[in-house]
Design a protein around this motif. Structure first.
Motif, PDB file in Angstrom:
ATOM      1  N   ARG A  12       5.019   4.810  -9.288  1.00  0.00           N
ATOM      2  CA  ARG A  12       4.019   5.779  -8.850  1.00  0.00           C
ATOM      3  C   ARG A  12       3.078   5.406  -7.737  1.00  0.00           C
ATOM      4  O   ARG A  12       2.617   4.983  -8.025  1.00  0.00           O
ATOM      5  CB  ARG A  12       3.571   6.876  -9.678  1.00  0.00           C
ATOM      6  N   LEU A  13       3.324   6.243  -6.687  1.00  0.00           N
ATOM      7  CA  LEU A  13       2.616   5.534  -5.678  1.00  0.00           C
ATOM      8  C   LEU A  13       2.598   7.119  -4.756  1.00  0.00           C
ATOM      9  O   LEU A  13       2.912   8.123  -4.872  1.00  0.00           O
ATOM     10  CB  LEU A  13       3.264   5.047  -4.531  1.00  0.00           C
ATOM     11  N   SER A  14       0.689   6.657  -3.918  1.00  0.00           N
ATOM     12  CA  SER A  14       0.825   7.832  -2.710  1.00  0.00           C
ATOM     13  C   SER A  14       0.505   7.298  -1.951  1.00  0.00           C
ATOM     14  O   SER A  14      -0.607   4.995  -1.843  1.00  0.00           O
ATOM     15  CB  SER A  14      -1.094   8.261  -4.016  1.00  0.00           C
ATOM     16  N   VAL A  15       0.472   7.216  -0.426  1.00  0.00           N
ATOM     17  CA  VAL A  15       0.608   6.608   0.528  1.00  0.00           C
ATOM     18  C   VAL A  15       0.143   7.515   1.720  1.00  0.00           C
ATOM     19  O   VAL A  15       0.219   8.749   1.658  1.00  0.00           O
ATOM     20  CB  VAL A  15       1.436   6.136   1.078  1.00  0.00           C
ATOM     21  N   VAL A  16      -0.951   6.215   2.281  1.00  0.00           N
ATOM     22  CA  VAL A  16      -1.779   8.167   3.061  1.00  0.00           C
ATOM     23  C   VAL A  16      -1.715   6.797   4.590  1.00  0.00           C
ATOM     24  O   VAL A  16      -1.928   5.339   3.983  1.00  0.00           O
ATOM     25  CB  VAL A  16      -3.191   7.925   2.546  1.00  0.00           C
ATOM     26  N   TYR A  17      -2.010   7.032   5.458  1.00  0.00           N
ATOM     27  CA  TYR A  17      -1.834   6.617   6.572  1.00  0.00           C
ATOM     28  C   TYR A  17      -3.227   6.706   7.705  1.00  0.00           C
ATOM     29  O   TYR A  17      -3.217   7.657   7.858  1.00  0.00           O
ATOM     30  CB  TYR A  17      -1.108   6.832   8.076  1.00  0.00           C
ATOM     31  N   LEU A  18      -4.402   6.013   7.854  1.00  0.00           N
ATOM     32  CA  LEU A  18      -5.328   5.948   8.405  1.00  0.00           C
ATOM     33  C   LEU A  18      -6.039   4.674   9.100  1.00  0.00           C
ATOM     34  O   LEU A  18      -5.572   3.509   8.992  1.00  0.00           O
ATOM     35  CB  LEU A  18      -6.814   6.117   7.401  1.00  0.00           C
ATOM     36  N   SER A  19      -5.831   5.207  10.197  1.00  0.00           N
ATOM     37  CA  SER A  19      -6.335   4.247  11.558  1.00  0.00           C
ATOM     38  C   SER A  19      -5.565   3.013  11.182  1.00  0.00           C
ATOM     39  O   SER A  19      -6.006   1.431  11.351  1.00  0.00           O
ATOM     40  CB  SER A  19      -7.863   3.328  11.170  1.00  0.00           C
ATOM     41  N   GLY A  20      -4.220   2.940  11.779  1.00  0.00           N
ATOM     42  CA  GLY A  20      -3.315   2.310  11.755  1.00  0.00           C
ATOM     43  C   GLY A  20      -3.492   0.902  10.640  1.00  0.00           C
ATOM     44  O   GLY A  20      -2.300   0.419  10.501  1.00  0.00           O
ATOM     45  N   VAL A  21      -3.581   1.877   9.123  1.00  0.00           N
ATOM     46  CA  VAL A  21      -3.789   1.333   7.958  1.00  0.00           C
ATOM     47  C   VAL A  21      -2.618   2.239   7.032  1.00  0.00           C
ATOM     48  O   VAL A  21      -3.249   3.269   6.602  1.00  0.00           O
ATOM     49  CB  VAL A  21      -4.291   0.043   7.476  1.00  0.00           C
ATOM     50  N   PHE A  22      -1.623   1.592   6.089  1.00  0.00           N
ATOM     51  CA  PHE A  22      -1.009   2.229   5.596  1.00  0.00           C
ATOM     52  C   PHE A  22      -1.810   1.934   4.374  1.00  0.00           C
ATOM     53  O   PHE A  22      -1.469   0.981   3.725  1.00  0.00           O
ATOM     54  CB  PHE A  22       0.362   2.272   5.381  1.00  0.00           C
ATOM     55  N   TRP A  23      -2.091   2.519   3.295  1.00  0.00           N
ATOM     56  CA  TRP A  23      -2.806   2.787   2.170  1.00  0.00           C
ATOM     57  C   TRP A  23      -1.975   2.798   0.797  1.00  0.00           C
ATOM     58  O   TRP A  23      -2.003   3.695   0.879  1.00  0.00           O
ATOM     59  CB  TRP A  23      -4.273   3.308   2.085  1.00  0.00           C
ATOM     60  N   ILE A  24      -1.897   1.970  -0.001  1.00  0.00           N
ATOM     61  CA  ILE A  24      -0.752   2.153  -1.314  1.00  0.00           C
ATOM     62  C   ILE A  24      -1.825   1.997  -2.047  1.00  0.00           C
ATOM     63  O   ILE A  24      -2.357   1.735  -2.314  1.00  0.00           O
ATOM     64  CB  ILE A  24       0.140   1.434  -0.896  1.00  0.00           C
ATOM     65  N   ASP A  25      -1.948   2.880  -3.140  1.00  0.00           N
ATOM     66  CA  ASP A  25      -1.794   2.934  -4.265  1.00  0.00           C
ATOM     67  C   ASP A  25      -1.581   3.782  -5.473  1.00  0.00           C
ATOM     68  O   ASP A  25      -0.183   4.732  -5.403  1.00  0.00           O
ATOM     69  CB  ASP A  25      -3.169   4.098  -4.422  1.00  0.00           C
ATOM     70  N   GLY A  26      -1.278   2.961  -6.991  1.00  0.00           N
ATOM     71  CA  GLY A  26      -0.133   3.747  -7.713  1.00  0.00           C
ATOM     72  C   GLY A  26      -0.133   3.019  -8.811  1.00  0.00           C
ATOM     73  O   GLY A  26      -0.963   1.955  -9.351  1.00  0.00           O
ATOM     74  N   ALA A  27       1.339   2.834  -9.714  1.00  0.00           N
ATOM     75  CA  ALA A  27       1.538   1.983 -11.216  1.00  0.00           C
ATOM     76  C   ALA A  27       2.932   1.922 -10.899  1.00  0.00           C
ATOM     77  O   ALA A  27       3.468   2.574 -10.589  1.00  0.00           O
ATOM     78  CB  ALA A  27       0.691   2.773 -11.768  1.00  0.00           C
ATOM     79  N   VAL A  28       2.697   0.719 -11.962  1.00  0.00           N
ATOM     80  CA  VAL A  28       4.568   0.316 -12.279  1.00  0.00           C
ATOM     81  C   VAL A  28       4.462   0.321 -13.734  1.00  0.00           C
ATOM     82  O   VAL A  28       3.674  -0.130 -14.656  1.00  0.00           O
ATOM     83  CB  VAL A  28       4.477  -1.160 -11.689  1.00  0.00           C
ATOM     84  N   GLN A  29       5.505   1.110 -14.508  1.00  0.00           N
ATOM     85  CA  GLN A  29       5.320   0.860 -15.763  1.00  0.00           C
ATOM     86  C   GLN A  29       6.342   0.895 -16.488  1.00  0.00           C
ATOM     87  O   GLN A  29       7.826   1.328 -15.699  1.00  0.00           O
ATOM     88  CB  GLN A  29       5.104   2.732 -16.697  1.00  0.00           C
ATOM     89  N   GLY A  30       6.380   0.087 -17.842  1.00  0.00           N
ATOM     90  CA  GLY A  30       8.113  -0.159 -18.446  1.00  0.00           C
ATOM     91  C   GLY A  30       8.254  -1.198 -18.945  1.00  0.00           C
ATOM     92  O   GLY A  30       6.759  -1.118 -19.378  1.00  0.00           O
ATOM     93  N   GLU A  31       9.118  -1.590 -20.064  1.00  0.00           N
ATOM     94  CA  GLU A  31       8.882  -2.431 -20.892  1.00  0.00           C
ATOM     95  C   GLU A  31       9.966  -2.892 -20.932  1.00  0.00           C
ATOM     96  O   GLU A  31      10.971  -3.375 -20.102  1.00  0.00           O
ATOM     97  CB  GLU A  31       9.297  -1.421 -21.914  1.00  0.00           C
TER      98      GLU A  31
END
Length: 175
Positions: free
Chosen positions: A44-63
């Protein structure tokens, strides 16, 4: 496929885009051996583009299934890893405090390697099925979690037997 098309994101600076991926990953080779996933890995990710940079925050889940380094038995391990990455398009100059993790070429961001690396880095250095795992007997190889094996508890190097006698004079006949 863990891929994001960055075209719309770049066209809407400051807007947050949400993505969810669920994919079956092939097994990975880690320090402790083969890592086999029991089901899909969810990102699950959120992506924002600001000042020439793609900021990616999220999480990886599984087993996944790992091998215990003490008893060699297999056990299930829950994966829950946070992701925080920054990507820039081309060779934009940034201040040191805005250091970017990766430089992109093209409009497609493939996150497969990021997901795999994050999983591998999140795994424990020594994989243990449970804290009280007793492991295998060094002499006969029996799983000590199931039952005692009957092998002698002490295995003293004959060259050090005299020192053992110093610690317990009654045991070795040393007075």
């Amino acid at each position: 496929m863990f891929q994001i098309d960055l075209t719309d994101i770049r066209s809407n600076p400051g807007q947050v885009f949400q993505f969810t991926f669920a994919e079956n990953l092939e097994s990975l080779e880690g320090e402790g051996g083969k890592i086999v996933f029991t089901g899909p890995v969810t990102v699950r990710l959120s992506v924002v583009y600001l000042s020439g940079v793609f900021w990616i925050d999220g999480a990886v889940q599984g087993e996944c299934v790992l091998q215990c380094s003490r008893c060699l038995g297999e056990f299930r391990h829950r994966i829950d890893v946070e992701l925080h990455e920054k990507y820039r398009q081309g060779a934009a100059q940034l201040d040191d405090e805005d250091a970017v993790d990766e430089t992109l070429a093209g409009d497609i961001l493939n996150l497969r390697n990021l997901v795999k690396d994050s999983i591998l880095l999140s795994l424990p250095i020594k994989t243990i099925c449970r804290e009280d795992c007793r492991g295998l007997c060094a002499r006969c190889g029996k799983d000590l979690n199931e039952e005692a094996c009957g092998c002698p508890a002490e295995d003293i190097d004959p060259r050090l037997a005299v020192l053992a006698g110093l610690l317990n004079p009654a045991k070795k006949g040393v007075e």
